[in-house]
Design an enzyme around this catalytic site. Structure first.
Site, PDB file in Angstrom:
ATOM      1  N   ASP A  36       0.866  -1.186   0.000  1.00 42.11           N
ATOM      2  CA  ASP A  36       0.000   0.000   0.000  1.00 42.11           C
ATOM      3  C   ASP A  36       0.898   1.230   0.000  1.00 42.11           C
ATOM      4  OD1 ASP A  36      -1.912   2.098   0.886  1.00 42.11           O
ATOM      5  OD2 ASP A  36      -3.254   0.402   1.271  1.00 42.11           O
ATOM      6  N   LEU A  38      -0.139   4.080   0.997  1.00 44.72           N
ATOM      7  CA  LEU A  38      -0.706   4.895   2.081  1.00 44.72           C
ATOM      8  C   LEU A  38      -1.211   6.257   1.588  1.00 44.72           C
ATOM      9  CD1 LEU A  38       1.795   4.029   5.002  1.00 44.72           C
ATOM     10  CD2 LEU A  38      -0.385   2.933   4.424  1.00 44.72           C
ATOM     11  N   SER A 129     -16.840  -2.650  -9.507  1.00 42.39           N
ATOM     12  CA  SER A 129     -17.863  -1.845  -8.836  1.00 42.39           C
ATOM     13  C   SER A 129     -19.169  -1.887  -9.612  1.00 42.39           C
ATOM     14  CB  SER A 129     -17.369  -0.397  -8.776  1.00 42.39           C
ATOM     15  OG  SER A 129     -18.411   0.467  -8.411  1.00 42.39           O
ATOM     16  N   TYR A 153     -13.832   7.471 -13.219  1.00 44.93           N
ATOM     17  CA  TYR A 153     -13.615   6.384 -12.256  1.00 44.93           C
ATOM     18  C   TYR A 153     -14.246   5.092 -12.768  1.00 44.93           C
ATOM     19  CZ  TYR A 153     -14.528   3.393  -8.224  1.00 44.93           C
ATOM     20  OH  TYR A 153     -14.636   2.303  -7.387  1.00 44.93           O
ATOM     21  N   LYS A 157     -12.682   1.212 -14.100  1.00 37.10           N
ATOM     22  CA  LYS A 157     -13.096  -0.131 -13.655  1.00 37.10           C
ATOM     23  C   LYS A 157     -13.460  -0.989 -14.871  1.00 37.10           C
ATOM     24  CE  LYS A 157     -12.545   0.343  -9.247  1.00 37.10           C
ATOM     25  NZ  LYS A 157     -11.424  -0.352  -8.613  1.00 37.10           N
ATOM     26  N   ASN A 183     -22.760  -1.223  -2.370  1.00 35.55           N
ATOM     27  CA  ASN A 183     -22.346  -0.096  -1.526  1.00 35.55           C
ATOM     28  C   ASN A 183     -21.814  -0.564  -0.180  1.00 35.55           C
ATOM     29  OD1 ASN A 183     -24.147   0.983  -3.635  1.00 35.55           O
ATOM     30  ND2 ASN A 183     -23.885   2.915  -2.570  1.00 35.55           N
ATOM     31  N   PRO A 297     -25.788  15.290  -9.643  1.00 29.59           N
ATOM     32  CA  PRO A 297     -25.668  14.861 -11.041  1.00 29.59           C
ATOM     33  C   PRO A 297     -25.023  13.473 -11.135  1.00 29.59           C
ATOM     34  CG  PRO A 297     -24.809  17.094 -10.758  1.00 29.59           C
ATOM     35  CD  PRO A 297     -25.104  16.567  -9.381  1.00 29.59           C
TER      36      PRO A 297
HETATM   37  P1  NAD Z   1      -9.571   2.852   0.143  1.00 28.78           P
HETATM   38  O1  NAD Z   1      -9.144   4.146  -0.468  1.00 28.78           O
HETATM   39  O2  NAD Z   1      -9.897   2.835   1.580  1.00 28.78           O
HETATM   40  O3  NAD Z   1      -8.459   1.742  -0.136  1.00 28.78           O
HETATM   41  C1  NAD Z   1      -7.636   1.762  -1.264  1.00 28.78           C
HETATM   42  C2  NAD Z   1      -6.200   1.587  -0.779  1.00 28.78           C
HETATM   43  O4  NAD Z   1      -5.313   1.568  -1.886  1.00 28.78           O
HETATM   44  C3  NAD Z   1      -5.738   2.731   0.140  1.00 28.78           C
HETATM   45  O5  NAD Z   1      -5.176   2.162   1.305  1.00 28.78           O
HETATM   46  C4  NAD Z   1      -4.684   3.474  -0.682  1.00 28.78           C
HETATM   47  O6  NAD Z   1      -3.675   4.024   0.133  1.00 28.78           O
HETATM   48  C5  NAD Z   1      -4.174   2.371  -1.591  1.00 28.78           C
HETATM   49  N1  NAD Z   1      -3.649   2.812  -2.893  1.00 28.78           N
HETATM   50  C6  NAD Z   1      -4.233   3.680  -3.759  1.00 28.78           C
HETATM   51  N2  NAD Z   1      -3.456   3.816  -4.862  1.00 28.78           N
HETATM   52  C7  NAD Z   1      -2.386   3.003  -4.686  1.00 28.78           C
HETATM   53  C8  NAD Z   1      -1.247   2.696  -5.466  1.00 28.78           C
HETATM   54  N3  NAD Z   1      -1.046   3.278  -6.655  1.00 28.78           N
HETATM   55  N4  NAD Z   1      -0.339   1.821  -4.986  1.00 28.78           N
HETATM   56  C9  NAD Z   1      -0.522   1.233  -3.773  1.00 28.78           C
HETATM   57  N5  NAD Z   1      -1.581   1.490  -2.978  1.00 28.78           N
HETATM   58  C10 NAD Z   1      -2.503   2.359  -3.436  1.00 28.78           C
HETATM   59  O7  NAD Z   1     -10.794   2.321  -0.725  1.00 28.78           O
HETATM   60  P2  NAD Z   1     -11.764   1.091  -0.458  1.00 28.78           P
HETATM   61  O8  NAD Z   1     -13.112   1.631  -0.201  1.00 28.78           O
HETATM   62  O9  NAD Z   1     -11.165   0.138   0.492  1.00 28.78           O
HETATM   63  O10 NAD Z   1     -11.800   0.470  -1.923  1.00 28.78           O
HETATM   64  C11 NAD Z   1     -10.981  -0.608  -2.299  1.00 28.78           C
HETATM   65  C12 NAD Z   1     -11.235  -0.937  -3.766  1.00 28.78           C
HETATM   66  O11 NAD Z   1     -12.615  -1.233  -3.950  1.00 28.78           O
HETATM   67  C13 NAD Z   1     -10.920   0.219  -4.719  1.00 28.78           C
HETATM   68  O12 NAD Z   1     -10.340  -0.321  -5.894  1.00 28.78           O
HETATM   69  C14 NAD Z   1     -12.284   0.797  -5.029  1.00 28.78           C
HETATM   70  O13 NAD Z   1     -12.329   1.418  -6.287  1.00 28.78           O
HETATM   71  C15 NAD Z   1     -13.155  -0.440  -4.988  1.00 28.78           C
HETATM   72  N6  NAD Z   1     -14.574  -0.151  -4.681  1.00 28.78           N
HETATM   73  C16 NAD Z   1     -14.877   0.563  -3.550  1.00 28.78           C
HETATM   74  C17 NAD Z   1     -16.224   0.881  -3.281  1.00 28.78           C
HETATM   75  C18 NAD Z   1     -16.595   1.686  -2.065  1.00 28.78           C
HETATM   76  O14 NAD Z   1     -17.696   2.248  -2.051  1.00 28.78           O
HETATM   77  N7  NAD Z   1     -15.772   1.774  -1.024  1.00 28.78           N
HETATM   78  C19 NAD Z   1     -17.237   0.436  -4.146  1.00 28.78           C
HETATM   79  C20 NAD Z   1     -16.875  -0.295  -5.267  1.00 28.78           C
HETATM   80  C21 NAD Z   1     -15.533  -0.592  -5.523  1.00 28.78           C
HETATM   81  N1  UFG Z   2     -26.654  10.713  -0.767  1.00 32.22           N
HETATM   82  C1  UFG Z   2     -27.265  11.785  -0.149  1.00 32.22           C
HETATM   83  N2  UFG Z   2     -26.484  12.645   0.568  1.00 32.22           N
HETATM   84  C2  UFG Z   2     -25.127  12.495   0.686  1.00 32.22           C
HETATM   85  C3  UFG Z   2     -24.519  11.388   0.041  1.00 32.22           C
HETATM   86  C4  UFG Z   2     -25.317  10.523  -0.685  1.00 32.22           C
HETATM   87  O1  UFG Z   2     -28.468  11.961  -0.227  1.00 32.22           O
HETATM   88  O2  UFG Z   2     -24.477  13.319   1.334  1.00 32.22           O
HETATM   89  C5  UFG Z   2     -27.498   9.743  -1.504  1.00 32.22           C
HETATM   90  C6  UFG Z   2     -27.154   9.611  -2.977  1.00 32.22           C
HETATM   91  O3  UFG Z   2     -27.849  10.554  -3.757  1.00 32.22           O
HETATM   92  C7  UFG Z   2     -27.575   8.162  -3.251  1.00 32.22           C
HETATM   93  C8  UFG Z   2     -27.315   7.446  -1.919  1.00 32.22           C
HETATM   94  O4  UFG Z   2     -27.272   8.471  -0.939  1.00 32.22           O
HETATM   95  O5  UFG Z   2     -28.940   8.094  -3.512  1.00 32.22           O
HETATM   96  C9  UFG Z   2     -26.002   6.685  -1.894  1.00 32.22           C
HETATM   97  O6  UFG Z   2     -24.928   7.545  -2.267  1.00 32.22           O
HETATM   98  P1  UFG Z   2     -23.396   7.122  -2.076  1.00 32.22           P
HETATM   99  O7  UFG Z   2     -22.559   8.295  -2.524  1.00 32.22           O
HETATM  100  O8  UFG Z   2     -23.189   6.614  -0.712  1.00 32.22           O
HETATM  101  O9  UFG Z   2     -23.233   5.885  -3.063  1.00 32.22           O
HETATM  102  P2  UFG Z   2     -23.352   5.788  -4.645  1.00 32.22           P
HETATM  103  O10 UFG Z   2     -24.268   4.639  -4.923  1.00 32.22           O
HETATM  104  O11 UFG Z   2     -23.696   7.082  -5.260  1.00 32.22           O
HETATM  105  O12 UFG Z   2     -21.865   5.452  -5.096  1.00 32.22           O
HETATM  106  C10 UFG Z   2     -21.031   4.535  -4.398  1.00 32.22           C
HETATM  107  C11 UFG Z   2     -19.584   4.884  -4.690  1.00 32.22           C
HETATM  108  C12 UFG Z   2     -19.285   4.610  -6.116  1.00 32.22           C
HETATM  109  C13 UFG Z   2     -19.601   3.198  -6.427  1.00 32.22           C
HETATM  110  C14 UFG Z   2     -21.046   2.907  -6.124  1.00 32.22           C
HETATM  111  C15 UFG Z   2     -21.366   1.456  -6.371  1.00 32.22           C
HETATM  112  O13 UFG Z   2     -19.336   6.248  -4.413  1.00 32.22           O
HETATM  113  O14 UFG Z   2     -17.927   4.812  -6.356  1.00 32.22           O
HETATM  114  O15 UFG Z   2     -21.308   3.225  -4.763  1.00 32.22           O
HETATM  115  O16 UFG Z   2     -20.457   0.652  -5.695  1.00 32.22           O
HETATM  116  F1  UFG Z   2     -19.386   2.974  -7.735  1.00 32.22           F
END
Ligand code: NAD
Ligand code: UFG
Length: 342
Positions: A36, A38, A129, A153, A157, A183, A297
């Site tokens: 990582d 970090l 995702s 983003y 993916k 989510n 949006p």
């Molecule tokens: P996070 O940011 O908490 O974790 C990602 C980690 O990767 C961090 O610790 C960061 O320091 C590290 N990192 C980033 N770029 C790096 C690099 N170039 N080299 C080494 N380390 C690096 O995010 P998360 O929520 O744990 O998400 C993990 C994965 O799941 C991500 O790929 C994200 O796109 C995907 N994902 C997350 C969500 C969500 O809502 N949290 C939803 C769908 C997919």
């Molecule tokens: N929402 C609010 N107020 C806020 C934040 C969110 O009303 O302050 C609403 C949004 O409009 C949506 C719901 O809460 O209806 C969930 O929103 P999130 O931002 O928590 O989640 P999203 O589904 O929009 O997106 C997340 C991640 C994306 C990922 C997706 C599916 O941000 O990166 O889930 O995994 F792709």
């Protein structure tokens, strides 16, 4: 199982989902190494994982775009598989700095799989995702639903998914699991690891948690005129521990023979913004002031998974409901009001 004697490399293992997955991997008896940089995490999460599991979790501070660092990790360790979480994930930032996202997420993954190939490690679980479904038309979302990302983003993916499909077509010795998360919310039941956003949270549950703990004044509900039961957006929230366990199920699925699988990781149940607010109020005993503002949006009205394929092929399904997600998120937030900086 051969994997038990070998090491799983977890890129991004200090982050939110990665750290929870490390707990499950260590508790299953596997050896784990984290890589990582970090950029969005701190070593405190690694220490907390060690505390929870009472096991060592070595971390290499390095970047997936650094081929020399990657080659060293693979030469010095017997890595059987890679769980690849490392990447950037903020949709808004990806609109502002698209190249940063293509570099980190696409170029970084290309570099990782090149290094894996060079060291004959061909088992990869990739964090995809539900965002790849774009603005979906029909619910629930199956793995065959149309894809089409609507921001940089999401496109990173999709590009990585396509790259891995091409790789598997060219070399069917690979074992690849593409996991499309819905989510992820909540925290480990200990309350010692959880989500710790750097700035003001973009996502609903972390925002609500910070209102509950007094770091933020009130929630903005982004639109109450959607075509949903109460007019607010509906999402498939999944407990991060359930999600973490899905990765162990994916490793088991890949074990018997090379293959490429695509699976939704969700509960199949959608909840509205107001339902999430209510559940969090109950879990925390705090009131969550909110006001309705304009739609954000790019937001879909509704998004939830059909989790059938994961149940049938990965032998995995989510166990925890929204109440448990909120209780665990609140335990983490109230024990650590300022996250790992507390
Ligand atoms: P996070 O940011 O908490 O974790 C990602 C980690 O990767 C961090 O610790 C960061 O320091 C590290 N990192 C980033 N770029 C790096 C690099 N170039 N080299 C080494 N380390 C690096 O995010 P998360 O929520 O744990 O998400 C993990 C994965 O799941 C991500 O790929 C994200 O796109 C995907 N994902 C997350 C969500 C969500 O809502 N949290 C939803 C769908 C997919
Ligand atoms: N929402 C609010 N107020 C806020 C934040 C969110 O009303 O302050 C609403 C949004 O409009 C949506 C719901 O809460 O209806 C969930 O929103 P999130 O931002 O928590 O989640 P999203 O589904 O929009 O997106 C997340 C991640 C994306 C990922 C997706 C599916 O941000 O990166 O889930 O995994 F792709």
């Amino acid at each position: 199982m051969s994997e038990l004697n070998e090491t799983v490399l977890v890129t991004g293992g200090a982050g939110y989902i990665g750290s929870h997955t490390c707990v499950e991997l260590l508790q299953s008896g596997r050896k784990v190494i984290v890589l990582d940089n970090l950029s969005n995490a701190s070593k405190a999460s690694i220490e907390a994982v060690e505390q929870i599991t009472q096991k060592k979790l070595p971390i290499i501070e390095g970047d997936i775009r650094d081929r020399v660092a990657l080659d060293q990790v693979f030469s010095k360790n017997s890595i059987s598989s890679v769980l690849h979480f490392a990447g950037l994930k903020a949709v808004g930032e990806s609109n502002e700095f698209p190249l940063k996202y293509y570099d980190n997420n696409v170029n970084g993954t290309l570099n990782l799989i090149e290094s894996m190939t060079a060291h004959d490690c061909k088992t990869l679980v990739f964090s995809s995702s539900a965002t790849v479904y774009g603005i979906p038309e029909k619910m629930p979302l199956t793995e065959d639903s149309d894809v089409g990302a609507i921001n940089p983003y999401g496109r990173t993916k999709l590009l990585v998914e396509e790259m891995l499909k091409d790789l598997y077509a060219a070399d069917p010795e690979w074992r690849v699991s593409l996991l499309r998360y819905f989510n992820p919310v909540g925290a480990h039941a200990s309350g010692e690891i959880g989500e710790d956003p750097n700035d003001i949270p973009n996502n609903l549950l972390p925002f609500i948690s910070q209102v509950a703990v007094g770091r933020l004044d009130k929630l903005q509900v982004f639109g109450d005129d959607y075509d949903t039961a109460d007019g607010t957006g509906v999402r498939d929230y999944i407990h991060v521990v359930d999600l973490a366990r899905g990765h162990l199920a994916a490793l088991d699925y890949l074990e018997p023979a090379p293959k490429l699988g695509i699976h939704n990781l969700g509960t199949g149940q959608g909840y509205s913004v107001l339902e999430a607010v209510n559940a969090f109020e109950q879990a925390s005993g705090r009131s969550i002031p909110y006001e309705v503002s304009a739609r954000r949006p790019g937001d879909a009205a509704t998004s939830y998974a059909d989790p059938t394929k994961a149940r049938e092929e990965l032998n995995w399904q989510a166990k925890y409901d929204l109440q448990k997600m909120c209780e665990d998120a609140w335990r983490w937030q109230s024990k650590h009001p300022m996250g790992y900086g507390s």
